[in-house]
Design an enzyme around this catalytic site. Sequence first.
Site, PDB file in Angstrom:
ATOM      1  N   TYR A  53       0.833  -1.202   0.000  1.00 40.72           N
ATOM      2  CA  TYR A  53       0.000   0.000   0.000  1.00 40.72           C
ATOM      3  C   TYR A  53       0.869   1.254   0.000  1.00 40.72           C
ATOM      4  CZ  TYR A  53      -3.187   3.681   1.504  1.00 40.72           C
ATOM      5  OH  TYR A  53      -3.896   4.856   1.576  1.00 40.72           O
ATOM      6  N   GLY A  60      -6.481   4.901  -0.409  1.00 43.65           N
ATOM      7  CA  GLY A  60      -7.858   4.912   0.054  1.00 43.65           C
ATOM      8  C   GLY A  60      -8.646   3.784  -0.577  1.00 43.65           C
TER       9      GLY A  60
END
Length: 511
Positions: A53, A60
Amino acid sequence: MTVIVTPLGVSATDVIAVARDAATVTISSEARDSMARSRDIVDRIEAGGRPVYGVSTGFGALASTFIDPSRRAELQHALIRSHAAGVGAPMPREVVRAMMLLRVRSLALGHSGVRPLLAQALIDLLNHDITPWVPEHGSLGASGDLAPLAHCALVLLGEGWVLGKDGARMAASEALAQAGLSPIDLGAKEGLALINGTDGMLGMLLLAIEDARHLFTMADVTAALAVEAMLGSERPFLPELHTIRPHPGQATSAANIHRLLQGSAIMDSHRDDVAHAVQDAYSMRCAPQVAGAARDTLGFVTTTAARELVSVVDNPVVLPDGRVESTGNFHGAPLGFAADFLAIAAAEVGAIAERRVDRLLDVTRNRDLPPFLSPDAGVNSGLMIAQYTAAGIVAENRRLAAPASVDSLPTSGMQEDHVSMGWAATKKLRTVLDNLTSILAVELLSAVRGIQLRAPLTPSPAGRLAVDAVAAFAGAPGPDIFLAPAMEAARTVIAGPALRSSIEETVGPLA
């Protein structure tokens, strides 16, 4: 003063020095080494190709979208541009400077996976007095202060706006060129590391703590002056009455007020008078209980801020063993709760002060002072409307004391389905404290007028100093004056160090 950012971060004093006193900033070699080690881990992960990530994925609700290596630098730049989406008036220079220093602190902890040059770029802005234009609206307090920090980061890219010397908006590219600075290019994860954290909330909270600490002491000063002007009793402030209810803030406030009332011919004039009231009104007698509870609340808030100053609030975080883990440490709940709690406390300090002002002006309750503290009431209105102003501000503070931190709204396609509203909580706390300054200024004016009207009886040493300070801009009791300038001057006295310092030189330190 020079603030050195180390792998252990910075202190609250450092933040105030950079935000308000233009202290210069440097970063230690140990912090640079820590960031470099963290960056090496990110470089190895990026070369390995596994999805992580913020390094090789979107953000998001787009966290499952894999980003081709050829577009990862573009990803970071696009992140900054899209997240710099705030609107409204610019935040004050001191808030933005505090926020930038705290972001440097966060990067220097060595868990963000960025190159040292990123922290240095922010330091260069601080040391060249370049303040990004950060709009007041945009942060929900999770994932941290995304929009405000993105407006800061955008300046590093040579884009966006900064505050000009005259307060107007100017292009960041122009400001960098004038300072001899160049825009930077971001690598993998670096855009995310610049914007994911609680730095705006924490910066405003630290500034508020500094202000509240001073204002709560000045509230004891104005309370003592009001008690003296109203021929109140000093006995409720005796230390033995507060040891039996051992709240530390209450004992501190009572000790301050008791000390401030010593040596007063006004107090001596009625000490043994059998006609004197057995009990003063709550707004006088309970001043330490209210101000003391506010002090204890401030103690809790200070502890919360101190913990945050040593916290890693980035996401994802780079661990020394090579793992990159997603975390929720950017959530501002601890800061939002603390700010809301302190706003409630500060609002009540103002509320009880306004009640003393009202009593001072009311001829039926102020123990032989003239109506509205005017020697010629009728033709003159004295301080009547000054109390209106204080009452209006108290009402506003009550509205602002409603907690922001319970008002979560879901965002990012329900990925970010609970947010802290910590930015709003800390921003309105600063407004509450500014309002408290005005309320205490009205109490200072009113109490000094009352003390002046007790002549020829002489006040306490603290009272004499307050009378001298106020008389310099408001004169002696007499015909009505243009009050607005006097109230502004009284605000300056309350907010500044001069009166407090002169009182402490005479009666001893006030806590």
